[in-house]
Design an enzyme around this catalytic site. Structure first.
Site, PDB file in Angstrom:
ATOM      1  N   SER A 168       0.868  -1.183   0.000  1.00  0.00           N
ATOM      2  CA  SER A 168       0.000   0.000   0.000  1.00  0.00           C
ATOM      3  C   SER A 168       0.906   1.235   0.000  1.00  0.00           C
ATOM      4  CB  SER A 168      -0.845  -0.005   1.280  1.00  0.00           C
ATOM      5  OG  SER A 168      -1.439   1.256   1.514  1.00  0.00           O
ATOM      6  N   TYR A 221      -1.987  -1.136  10.457  1.00  0.00           N
ATOM      7  CA  TYR A 221      -2.069  -1.368   9.001  1.00  0.00           C
ATOM      8  C   TYR A 221      -0.805  -0.851   8.317  1.00  0.00           C
ATOM      9  CZ  TYR A 221      -3.863  -1.314   4.210  1.00  0.00           C
ATOM     10  OH  TYR A 221      -4.021  -1.509   2.857  1.00  0.00           O
TER      11      TYR A 221
HETATM   12  N1  LIG Z   1      -8.675  -0.506  -1.377  1.00  0.00           N
HETATM   13  C1  LIG Z   1      -7.605   0.245  -1.190  1.00  0.00           C
HETATM   14  O1  LIG Z   1      -7.656   1.484  -1.204  1.00  0.00           O
HETATM   15  C2  LIG Z   1      -6.262  -0.410  -0.965  1.00  0.00           C
HETATM   16  C3  LIG Z   1      -5.119   0.387  -1.046  1.00  0.00           C
HETATM   17  C4  LIG Z   1      -3.871  -0.185  -0.845  1.00  0.00           C
HETATM   18  C5  LIG Z   1      -3.775  -1.543  -0.577  1.00  0.00           C
HETATM   19  N2  LIG Z   1      -4.886  -2.292  -0.488  1.00  0.00           N
HETATM   20  C6  LIG Z   1      -4.733  -3.719  -0.193  1.00  0.00           C
HETATM   21  O2  LIG Z   1      -5.272  -4.473  -1.254  1.00  0.00           O
HETATM   22  C7  LIG Z   1      -5.774  -5.711  -0.767  1.00  0.00           C
HETATM   23  C8  LIG Z   1      -7.226  -5.880  -1.181  1.00  0.00           C
HETATM   24  O3  LIG Z   1      -7.946  -4.774  -0.680  1.00  0.00           O
HETATM   25  P1  LIG Z   1      -9.503  -4.552  -0.975  1.00  0.00           P
HETATM   26  O4  LIG Z   1      -9.752  -3.102  -0.911  1.00  0.00           O
HETATM   27  O5  LIG Z   1      -9.916  -5.336  -2.161  1.00  0.00           O
HETATM   28  O6  LIG Z   1     -10.122  -5.193   0.360  1.00  0.00           O
HETATM   29  P2  LIG Z   1     -11.305  -6.230   0.543  1.00  0.00           P
HETATM   30  O7  LIG Z   1     -11.596  -6.265   2.008  1.00  0.00           O
HETATM   31  O8  LIG Z   1     -12.406  -5.949  -0.400  1.00  0.00           O
HETATM   32  O9  LIG Z   1     -10.630  -7.604   0.091  1.00  0.00           O
HETATM   33  C9  LIG Z   1      -9.712  -8.284   0.883  1.00  0.00           C
HETATM   34  C10 LIG Z   1     -10.057  -9.761   0.813  1.00  0.00           C
HETATM   35  O10 LIG Z   1      -9.051 -10.491   1.545  1.00  0.00           O
HETATM   36  C11 LIG Z   1      -9.705 -11.530   2.235  1.00  0.00           C
HETATM   37  N3  LIG Z   1      -8.893 -11.939   3.376  1.00  0.00           N
HETATM   38  C12 LIG Z   1      -8.454 -11.150   4.392  1.00  0.00           C
HETATM   39  N4  LIG Z   1      -7.789 -11.892   5.276  1.00  0.00           N
HETATM   40  C13 LIG Z   1      -7.802 -13.167   4.809  1.00  0.00           C
HETATM   41  C14 LIG Z   1      -7.290 -14.397   5.297  1.00  0.00           C
HETATM   42  N5  LIG Z   1      -6.667 -14.485   6.477  1.00  0.00           N
HETATM   43  N6  LIG Z   1      -7.467 -15.518   4.564  1.00  0.00           N
HETATM   44  C15 LIG Z   1      -8.115 -15.457   3.375  1.00  0.00           C
HETATM   45  N7  LIG Z   1      -8.646 -14.330   2.874  1.00  0.00           N
HETATM   46  C16 LIG Z   1      -8.494 -13.203   3.594  1.00  0.00           C
HETATM   47  C17 LIG Z   1     -11.046 -10.927   2.675  1.00  0.00           C
HETATM   48  O11 LIG Z   1     -12.008 -11.928   2.976  1.00  0.00           O
HETATM   49  C18 LIG Z   1     -11.412 -10.070   1.483  1.00  0.00           C
HETATM   50  O12 LIG Z   1     -12.258 -10.752   0.559  1.00  0.00           O
HETATM   51  C19 LIG Z   1      -5.545  -5.697   0.746  1.00  0.00           C
HETATM   52  O13 LIG Z   1      -4.330  -6.329   1.044  1.00  0.00           O
HETATM   53  C20 LIG Z   1      -5.467  -4.215   1.042  1.00  0.00           C
HETATM   54  O14 LIG Z   1      -4.749  -3.953   2.235  1.00  0.00           O
HETATM   55  C21 LIG Z   1      -6.138  -1.766  -0.681  1.00  0.00           C
END
Ligand SMILES: NC(=O)c1ccc[n+]([C@@H]2O[C@H](COP(=O)([O-])OP(=O)(O)OC[C@H]3O[C@@H](n4cnc5c(N)ncnc54)[C@H](O)[C@@H]3O)[C@@H](O)[C@H]2O)c1
Length: 259
Positions: free
Chosen positions: A142, A155
Site C-alpha cells: 500500500s 495497518y
Molecule cells: N482498497 C484500497 O484502497 C487499498 C489500497 C492499498 C492496498 N490495499 C490492499 O489491497 C488488498 C485488497 O484490498 P480490498 O480493498 O480489495 O479489500 P477487501 O476487504 O475488499 O478484500 C480483501 C479480501 O481479503 C480476504 N482476506 C483477508 N484476510 C484473509 C485471510 N486471512 N485468509 C483469506 N482471505 C483473507 C477478505 O475476505 C477479502 O475478501 C488488501 O491487502 C489491502 O490492504 C487496498
C-alpha cells in the site's frame, strides 16, 4: 486492458483475497489473459460464482490456519504440479489509534499484523516447493507501506513489513530464478477503503466528501483509483516483460506518493 497481451496464457495463477474488491478485478484480468486460476478467500461470498463465471477454481481458506493452507498447497500440487504466479493480495484494514486502551486493543493490533504479514509468509512458504524458475510472487502492499498515516499504525506497519518481506525474499529466492515484487496502491474505491475513509472522517469530525477531496488533492491525477486500474500493474509484474524487476515495490497511486 484485455487488448494487451502479457504472455500469461495457460499460466497457473493463485490469487488470494479474490472475493474482495481488488481481488475480483485481478481475477477477471488474469482470466482474460487465458491464465489457469485458483481463487482463494476466507469468505465464501461470491467466490464460487466468480470462479464459475471465469472458468476458474475456488478455495475457501483462512490463511491464518496452517492446516487449511497446507490443504491448498496439496491441492495445487495434485492438480497443477507447479505454480507460475502467486498473487498475495489478501489483507484487512481497520483503525488502531494509539490512544485506544480497550482491553482487546493490543490483540486487534497484533491480529492485523499477523493477518497481513505472517499469513502471507505462511502461504508463500507452503507453495514454494511448487514454484519453478521464472515464477513470480506479487505481494499487495500500500502507499501506507511507504508513508505513515494517523490512526492506522497497525495497518501501516503491516504494509511496511510487506515491503521488507518482498525485498528480503527477492534476495533469498533470486538464486532460484523466482522474482518477488510488491504493489503499493493508493486509495482504491472498494468497500474496505470506503470504510476507512468513513472512520477517518468520523475521527476528524469532518464529512466523508471533505476527506475524499483532501485525499484527491494530494494526487497528481485527482481521480480515485478503481480496482481495474491496478490490474495491468499485476499483469505486467507477472509477465516476462518484467524479468529485470525483483525486490521492487511499485507505487500505483495516481501520483500521491512518488518515492
Ligand atoms: N482498497 C484500497 O484502497 C487499498 C489500497 C492499498 C492496498 N490495499 C490492499 O489491497 C488488498 C485488497 O484490498 P480490498 O480493498 O480489495 O479489500 P477487501 O476487504 O475488499 O478484500 C480483501 C479480501 O481479503 C480476504 N482476506 C483477508 N484476510 C484473509 C485471510 N486471512 N485468509 C483469506 N482471505 C483473507 C477478505 O475476505 C477479502 O475478501 C488488501 O491487502 C489491502 O490492504 C487496498
Amino acid at each position: 486492458m484485455s487488448a494487451l497481451h502479457y504472455g500469461l496464457q495457460d499460466k497457473a495463477v493463485l490469487i488470494t483475497g479474490a472475493a474482495g474488491g481488488i481481488g475480483q478485478a485481478l481475477a477477471r484480468a488474469f482470466a482474460a489473459q487465458g491464465a489457469r486460476l485458483l481463487l482463494l478467500d476466507r469468505a465464501d461470498t461470491g467466490l464460487h460464482d466468480l470462479a464459475t463465471a471465469l472458468g476458474a477454481r475456488a478455495a475457501v481458506c483462512d490463511l491464518g490456519d496452517a492446516a487449511q493452507v497446507a490443504a491448498v498447497a496439496n491441492g495445487v500440487r495434485e492438480r497443477w504440479g507447479t505454480l507460475d504466479v502467486l498473487v498475495n493480495n489478501a489483507g484487512t484494514e481497520f483503525p488502531t489509534p494509539i490512544d485506544d486502551t480497550a482491553p482487546d486493543a493490543m490483540a486487534r493490533w497484533a491480529g492485523l499484523l499477523d493477518n497481513n504479514v505472517t499469513s502471507m509468509v505462511r502461504l508463500t512458504q507452503a507453495l514454494l516447493p511448487l514454484l519453478p524458475r521464472g515464477a513470480s510472487i506479487i505481494n499487495q502492499s500500500s502507499i501506507w507501506g511507504r508513508i505513515g498515516v494517523v490512526g492506522f499504525s497497525a495497518y501501516a506497519a503491516s504494509k511496511h513489513a510487506v515491503v521488507g518481506l518482498t525485498r528480503s525474499l527477492a534476495l533469498e529466492l533470486g538464486p532460484r530464478g523466482i522474482r518477488v515484487n510488491a504493489v503499493c496502491p493508493g486509495w482504491v474505491r472498494t468497500a474496505a477503503a470506503l470504510r476507512s475513509l468513513s472512520a477517518m472522517a468520523l475521527a476528524q469530525g469532518r464529512s466523508e466528501a471533505e476527506v475524499e477531496r483532501e485525499i484527491l488533492s494530494k494526487q497528481a491525477m485527482p481521480l480515485m483509483l478503481t480496482p481495474e486500474d491496478l490490474a495491468g500493474v499485476f499483469l505486467f509484474l507477472a509477465s516476462a516483460g518484467a524479468t529485470p524487476l525483483t525486490g521492487q515495490c511499485l507505487v500505483a497511486s495516481h501520483g500521491e506518493v512518488m518515492a
